[in-house]
Design a protein around this motif. Structure first.
Motif, PDB file in Angstrom:
ATOM      1  N   VAL A  15       6.112  -7.747 -13.243  1.00  0.00           N
ATOM      2  CA  VAL A  15       5.502  -6.420 -13.307  1.00  0.00           C
ATOM      3  C   VAL A  15       5.643  -5.905 -14.734  1.00  0.00           C
ATOM      4  CG1 VAL A  15       5.694  -4.034 -12.512  1.00  0.00           C
ATOM      5  CG2 VAL A  15       6.051  -5.903 -10.899  1.00  0.00           C
ATOM      6  N   ASN A  16       4.586  -5.277 -15.224  1.00  0.00           N
ATOM      7  CA  ASN A  16       4.608  -4.588 -16.518  1.00  0.00           C
ATOM      8  C   ASN A  16       4.331  -3.113 -16.275  1.00  0.00           C
ATOM      9  OD1 ASN A  16       4.867  -6.924 -18.299  1.00  0.00           O
ATOM     10  ND2 ASN A  16       2.832  -7.459 -17.530  1.00  0.00           N
ATOM     11  N   THR A  17       4.640  -2.274 -17.240  1.00  0.00           N
ATOM     12  CA  THR A  17       4.378  -0.841 -17.069  1.00  0.00           C
ATOM     13  C   THR A  17       2.887  -0.571 -16.877  1.00  0.00           C
ATOM     14  OG1 THR A  17       4.376  -0.567 -19.464  1.00  0.00           O
ATOM     15  CG2 THR A  17       6.422  -0.045 -18.316  1.00  0.00           C
ATOM     16  N   THR A  18       2.030  -1.445 -17.407  1.00  0.00           N
ATOM     17  CA  THR A  18       0.585  -1.247 -17.241  1.00  0.00           C
ATOM     18  C   THR A  18       0.132  -1.495 -15.801  1.00  0.00           C
ATOM     19  OG1 THR A  18       0.194  -3.523 -17.953  1.00  0.00           O
ATOM     20  CG2 THR A  18       0.055  -1.811 -19.647  1.00  0.00           C
ATOM     21  N   ASP A  19       0.988  -2.142 -14.988  1.00  0.00           N
ATOM     22  CA  ASP A  19       0.661  -2.389 -13.579  1.00  0.00           C
ATOM     23  C   ASP A  19       0.914  -1.167 -12.695  1.00  0.00           C
ATOM     24  OD1 ASP A  19      -0.011  -5.167 -13.882  1.00  0.00           O
ATOM     25  OD2 ASP A  19       2.132  -5.587 -14.074  1.00  0.00           O
ATOM     26  N   ILE A  20       1.637  -0.206 -13.192  1.00  0.00           N
ATOM     27  CA  ILE A  20       2.051   0.949 -12.377  1.00  0.00           C
ATOM     28  C   ILE A  20       0.880   1.896 -12.163  1.00  0.00           C
ATOM     29  CG2 ILE A  20       3.589   2.950 -12.270  1.00  0.00           C
ATOM     30  CD1 ILE A  20       5.558   1.337 -14.031  1.00  0.00           C
ATOM     31  N   ASP A  21       0.594   2.180 -10.894  1.00  0.00           N
ATOM     32  CA  ASP A  21      -0.456   3.138 -10.545  1.00  0.00           C
ATOM     33  C   ASP A  21       0.076   4.564 -10.463  1.00  0.00           C
ATOM     34  OD1 ASP A  21      -2.454   1.179 -10.366  1.00  0.00           O
ATOM     35  OD2 ASP A  21      -1.918   0.728  -8.293  1.00  0.00           O
ATOM     36  N   ALA A  22       1.325   4.727 -10.044  1.00  0.00           N
ATOM     37  CA  ALA A  22       1.936   6.049  -9.933  1.00  0.00           C
ATOM     38  C   ALA A  22       3.447   5.893  -9.936  1.00  0.00           C
ATOM     39  CB  ALA A  22       1.483   6.749  -8.652  1.00  0.00           C
ATOM     40  N   VAL A  23       4.120   6.969 -10.261  1.00  0.00           N
ATOM     41  CA  VAL A  23       5.583   6.987 -10.249  1.00  0.00           C
ATOM     42  C   VAL A  23       6.032   8.398  -9.870  1.00  0.00           C
ATOM     43  CG1 VAL A  23       5.699   7.446 -12.745  1.00  0.00           C
ATOM     44  CG2 VAL A  23       7.678   6.469 -11.596  1.00  0.00           C
ATOM     45  N   TRP A  24       7.106   8.487  -9.082  1.00  0.00           N
ATOM     46  CA  TRP A  24       7.652   9.797  -8.741  1.00  0.00           C
ATOM     47  C   TRP A  24       9.152   9.712  -8.548  1.00  0.00           C
ATOM     48  CZ3 TRP A  24       5.816   6.704  -4.856  1.00  0.00           C
ATOM     49  CH2 TRP A  24       6.570   6.612  -3.692  1.00  0.00           C
TER      50      TRP A  24
ATOM     51  N   ASP B 138      11.988   1.429 -16.211  1.00  0.00           N
ATOM     52  CA  ASP B 138      12.387   0.128 -16.757  1.00  0.00           C
ATOM     53  C   ASP B 138      13.465  -0.532 -15.898  1.00  0.00           C
ATOM     54  OD1 ASP B 138      10.577   0.403 -18.826  1.00  0.00           O
ATOM     55  OD2 ASP B 138      12.082   1.111 -20.274  1.00  0.00           O
ATOM     56  N   GLN B 139      14.403   0.270 -15.366  1.00  0.00           N
ATOM     57  CA  GLN B 139      15.453  -0.273 -14.481  1.00  0.00           C
ATOM     58  C   GLN B 139      14.841  -0.952 -13.253  1.00  0.00           C
ATOM     59  OE1 GLN B 139      18.004   3.185 -13.593  1.00  0.00           O
ATOM     60  NE2 GLN B 139      19.709   1.793 -13.921  1.00  0.00           N
ATOM     61  N   ILE B 140      13.890  -0.281 -12.646  1.00  0.00           N
ATOM     62  CA  ILE B 140      13.253  -0.827 -11.440  1.00  0.00           C
ATOM     63  C   ILE B 140      12.483  -2.100 -11.782  1.00  0.00           C
ATOM     64  CG2 ILE B 140      11.517  -0.399  -9.654  1.00  0.00           C
ATOM     65  CD1 ILE B 140      12.341   2.607  -9.861  1.00  0.00           C
ATOM     66  N   ILE B 141      11.697  -2.046 -12.839  1.00  0.00           N
ATOM     67  CA  ILE B 141      10.907  -3.215 -13.233  1.00  0.00           C
ATOM     68  C   ILE B 141      11.818  -4.401 -13.552  1.00  0.00           C
ATOM     69  CG2 ILE B 141       9.402  -4.147 -15.048  1.00  0.00           C
ATOM     70  CD1 ILE B 141       8.016  -1.407 -15.110  1.00  0.00           C
ATOM     71  N   ASP B 142      12.873  -4.154 -14.321  1.00  0.00           N
ATOM     72  CA  ASP B 142      13.797  -5.245 -14.690  1.00  0.00           C
ATOM     73  C   ASP B 142      14.397  -5.893 -13.451  1.00  0.00           C
ATOM     74  OD1 ASP B 142      13.293  -4.793 -17.358  1.00  0.00           O
ATOM     75  OD2 ASP B 142      15.164  -3.701 -17.728  1.00  0.00           O
ATOM     76  N   GLU B 143      14.763  -5.076 -12.475  1.00  0.00           N
ATOM     77  CA  GLU B 143      15.405  -5.623 -11.275  1.00  0.00           C
ATOM     78  C   GLU B 143      14.432  -6.419 -10.416  1.00  0.00           C
ATOM     79  OE1 GLU B 143      18.341  -6.924  -9.238  1.00  0.00           O
ATOM     80  OE2 GLU B 143      18.772  -5.450 -10.806  1.00  0.00           O
ATOM     81  N   ILE B 144      13.275  -5.852 -10.128  1.00  0.00           N
ATOM     82  CA  ILE B 144      12.354  -6.566  -9.235  1.00  0.00           C
ATOM     83  C   ILE B 144      11.766  -7.806  -9.901  1.00  0.00           C
ATOM     84  CG2 ILE B 144      11.851  -4.549  -7.821  1.00  0.00           C
ATOM     85  CD1 ILE B 144       9.198  -4.237  -9.277  1.00  0.00           C
ATOM     86  N   ASN B 145      11.686  -7.806 -11.229  1.00  0.00           N
ATOM     87  CA  ASN B 145      11.164  -8.987 -11.921  1.00  0.00           C
ATOM     88  C   ASN B 145      12.083 -10.199 -11.775  1.00  0.00           C
ATOM     89  OD1 ASN B 145       8.701  -8.043 -12.716  1.00  0.00           O
ATOM     90  ND2 ASN B 145       9.372  -7.426 -14.762  1.00  0.00           N
ATOM     91  N   ASN B 146      13.346  -9.973 -11.411  1.00  0.00           N
ATOM     92  CA  ASN B 146      14.246 -11.100 -11.144  1.00  0.00           C
ATOM     93  C   ASN B 146      13.819 -11.894  -9.910  1.00  0.00           C
ATOM     94  OD1 ASN B 146      16.068 -10.608 -13.278  1.00  0.00           O
ATOM     95  ND2 ASN B 146      17.089  -9.028 -12.067  1.00  0.00           N
ATOM     96  N   TYR B 147      12.943 -11.315  -9.091  1.00  0.00           N
ATOM     97  CA  TYR B 147      12.575 -11.926  -7.812  1.00  0.00           C
ATOM     98  C   TYR B 147      11.088 -12.260  -7.697  1.00  0.00           C
ATOM     99  CZ  TYR B 147      17.191 -10.218  -6.720  1.00  0.00           C
ATOM    100  OH  TYR B 147      18.538  -9.981  -6.746  1.00  0.00           O
ATOM    101  N   LEU B 148      10.310 -11.932  -8.704  1.00  0.00           N
ATOM    102  CA  LEU B 148       8.863 -12.130  -8.620  1.00  0.00           C
ATOM    103  C   LEU B 148       8.407 -13.294  -9.493  1.00  0.00           C
ATOM    104  CD1 LEU B 148       7.664  -8.418  -8.827  1.00  0.00           C
ATOM    105  CD2 LEU B 148       7.834  -9.852  -6.783  1.00  0.00           C
ATOM    106  N   ASP B 149       7.400 -14.031  -9.034  1.00  0.00           N
ATOM    107  CA  ASP B 149       6.800 -15.107  -9.827  1.00  0.00           C
ATOM    108  C   ASP B 149       5.926 -14.532 -10.945  1.00  0.00           C
ATOM    109  OD1 ASP B 149       7.965 -17.070  -8.245  1.00  0.00           O
ATOM    110  OD2 ASP B 149       6.250 -17.175  -6.891  1.00  0.00           O
ATOM    111  N   ILE B 150       5.211 -13.463 -10.644  1.00  0.00           N
ATOM    112  CA  ILE B 150       4.376 -12.788 -11.643  1.00  0.00           C
ATOM    113  C   ILE B 150       5.068 -11.471 -11.988  1.00  0.00           C
ATOM    114  CG2 ILE B 150       2.123 -11.761 -12.100  1.00  0.00           C
ATOM    115  CD1 ILE B 150       1.009 -13.667  -9.929  1.00  0.00           C
TER     116      ILE B 150
END
Length: 158
Positions: free
Chosen positions: A105-114, A91-103
């Motif tokens: 990101v949602n958790t359903t967009d994630i293909d993998a995480v590590w 959630d931290q990563i998504i919240d931060e990058i969403n400040n810079y994206l027009d579309i």
């Protein structure tokens, strides 16, 4: 570990290596340019964040969660212990990058995480000036002492 060796010399020395846990996401390539990445040099919580194109996908990261040396997951074991990312880190990563994206990101967009652990360098107070002056000493006591050899001992193997 470097710090364990240094503590053999001086058990009061401060650590030079700070383990940190970092989490990364794999997203579809629609979240980054095919040729250019994006670096966010300072997030709200003083991390670095990024979106990078890589092999047809987008890598997004990262978190920095300090880990104490004694809490490292591998302790004298032949078994590899996996580091699992938390939903909070994602959630931290998504919240931060969403400040810079027009579309967004949602958790359903994630293909993998590590997650993984990386060594970060600590910079002690006064370290930079000591480097400039050429007075940095990581080991304070000599490890090998010079032994004098008597002339009578020349035939002996050392």
């Amino acid at each position: 570990c470097v710090d364990k060796l240094r503590k053999l010399d001086n058990n009061k020395c401060k650590n030079l290596i700070i383990p940190s846990r970092g989490t990364h996401l794999i997203l579809p390539n629609t979240f980054s340019s095919k040729e250019y990445g994006m670096l966010i040099p300072q997030t709200k919580d003083n991390r670095v964040a990024f979106l990078l194109p890589f092999e047809g996908v987008t890598i997004a990261g990262t978190t920095d969660i300090p880990i104490k040396h004694e809490n490292l997951p591998i302790k004298h074991s032949k078994d590899i212990q996996l580091i699992s990312p938390s939903s909070y880190e994602v959630d931290q990563i998504i919240d931060e990058i969403n400040n810079y994206l027009d579309i967004p990101v949602n958790t359903t967009d994630i293909d993998a995480v590590w997650s993984g652990i990386r060594p970060l360098a600590a910079i002690p107070n006064g370290y930079t000036q000591k480097v400039i002056n050429g007075t940095v000493n990581f080991i304070q006591q000599p490890i090998i002492q010079n032994n004098t050899i008597n002339d009578n001992d020349n035939d002996k193997d050392l």
